[in-house]
Motif scaffolding. Structure first.
Motif, mmCIF file in Angstrom:
data_model
loop_
_atom_site.group_PDB
_atom_site.id
_atom_site.type_symbol
_atom_site.label_atom_id
_atom_site.label_comp_id
_atom_site.label_asym_id
_atom_site.label_seq_id
_atom_site.Cartn_x
_atom_site.Cartn_y
_atom_site.Cartn_z
ATOM 1 N N ASN A 20 -25.191 30.753 28.443
ATOM 2 C CA ASN A 20 -24.055 31.636 27.857
ATOM 3 C C ASN A 20 -22.799 31.663 28.841
ATOM 4 N N LEU A 21 -23.227 31.712 30.196
ATOM 5 C CA LEU A 21 -22.111 31.840 31.448
ATOM 6 C C LEU A 21 -21.218 30.949 31.417
ATOM 7 N N ILE A 26 -16.087 28.083 30.715
ATOM 8 C CA ILE A 26 -15.467 26.855 30.574
ATOM 9 C C ILE A 26 -14.959 26.479 29.353
ATOM 10 N N ASP A 27 -13.477 26.187 29.337
ATOM 11 C CA ASP A 27 -13.102 25.986 27.917
ATOM 12 C C ASP A 27 -13.274 24.470 27.808
ATOM 13 N N VAL A 224 -14.442 18.808 33.756
ATOM 14 C CA VAL A 224 -15.433 20.025 33.611
ATOM 15 C C VAL A 224 -16.649 19.789 34.717
ATOM 16 N N LYS A 225 -16.885 18.701 35.224
ATOM 17 C CA LYS A 225 -18.013 18.518 36.085
ATOM 18 C C LYS A 225 -17.949 19.564 37.449
ATOM 19 N N GLU A 226 -16.383 19.367 38.254
ATOM 20 C CA GLU A 226 -16.272 20.273 39.251
ATOM 21 C C GLU A 226 -16.409 21.795 38.730
ATOM 22 N N GLU A 227 -15.749 22.143 37.701
ATOM 23 C CA GLU A 227 -15.585 23.431 37.149
ATOM 24 C C GLU A 227 -17.105 24.018 36.983
ATOM 25 N N GLU A 230 -18.035 25.389 40.347
ATOM 26 C CA GLU A 230 -17.230 26.378 40.827
ATOM 27 C C GLU A 230 -17.593 27.679 40.112
ATOM 28 N N VAL A 231 -18.158 27.485 38.773
ATOM 29 C CA VAL A 231 -18.666 28.702 38.054
ATOM 30 C C VAL A 231 -19.902 29.128 38.591
ATOM 31 N N LEU A 232 -20.866 28.228 38.706
ATOM 32 C CA LEU A 232 -22.143 28.586 39.245
ATOM 33 C C LEU A 232 -22.159 29.288 40.570
#
Length: 282
Positions: A20-21, A26-27, A224-227, A230-232
């Protein structure tokens, strides 16, 4: 996202906040979770580009050049977990040296906490592990299933003892169980003691093991891979709580954030994999 092999419904429920996170933060991407049948199914799924993200140590440690580590999972403020051996309360088994001639239940053959660390401990205690985990041991009888079934076999009298990980085994220990200082200082599961039946006693604990890494296949080419990383790494308990599904039990949560780690932090695991005959790339 490939989750750690285990009970599929349980794994998906536990990691739902993480899914869910990522979907919320991430768009332009949608994240789905799958539970492999066993550890050996993970690498083929990544290599065939049927999956992008994994979260087990076995695959990334055996194939470090094919994976990019995001970091190690942190739960309950700790980035470490433990392997432990458990036996029925009335058992005379007091440690690895007493497993000779016994029937022992393990998790998946390639599980770090449920197989590899225990086999190494048995080997260090002087037991002949034969070709385990790939094949049969010599000085004891072994069975390999998963963490839950390993404990179940002991509870049903089908095995004299089992090896599992702390999050799975600690709830089956009596509330007054005394644990080594290293466990007291690094385990995030001690508050769960006495919450599950049947009751077992612990006869061996590993040293603190870095919790499972989260990683992406190197061949994944996407912004998306690097994002994702960053989010985690930027997540915390408060943020992950916002993504709990209805009726979610936070005691099950296997993730609050990632610590910044690399392949070097997992060298002790690699050494034990090699010692029991598991070579990188297998």
């Amino acid at each position: 996202m490939l989750l750690t092999p285990g009970t599929p419904a349980d794994a998906r429920r536990r990691y739902k906040p993480v899914q869910n996170l990522l979907n919320a933060e991430i768009d332009g991407a949608e994240f789905e979770m799958q539970v492999p049948t066993d550890y050996s199914a993970i690498l083929p799924a990544l290599e065939s580009e049927q999956a992008e993200i994994g979260m087990d140590d076995v695959t990334v440690l055996a194939n470090p050049d094919k994976m990019d580590i995001y970091g190690s999972t942190v739960t309950g403020g700790s980035a470490f977990y433990f392997s432990l051996m458990v036996v029925p309360p009335e058992s005379d088994i007091g440690g690895p040296e007493d497993v000779e001639g016994q029937t022992w239940a393990f998790a998946d053959r390639l599980s770090t906490s449920g197989s590899i660390f225990a086999l190494y401990a048995l080997q260090e205690a002087g037991l002949d592990i034969g070709d385990a985990p790939k094949d049969d041991p010599v000085d004891f009888e072994g069975s390999w299933t998963d963490h839950d079934q390993a404990l179940q076999r002991v509870g049903e009298g089908q095995a004299d003892g089992a090896t599992t990980w702390g999050g799975n085994g600690i709830p089956h220990l009596p509330e007054d169980t005394e644990v080594p200082d290293r466990v007291e200082e690094n385990s995030s599961f001690l508050e769960t003691m006495g919450t599950e039946t049947p009751e077992f006693k612990a006869v061996w604990w590993s040293f603190p093991i870095p919790k499972q890494p989260m990683y992406a296949r190197t061949s994944w080419e996407s912004d998306v891979k690097e994002e994702v990383g960053e989010v985690l790494r930027g997540s915390d308990k408060e943020q992950i709580e916002e993504h709990y599904p209805d009726d979610y039990n936070e005691d099950e949560l296997p993730f609050t954030t990632l610590s910044d780690t690399s392949i070097e932090d997992y060298q002790p695991i690699i050494e034990r994999m090699n010692a029991v005959g598991i070579e990188p790339g297998e």
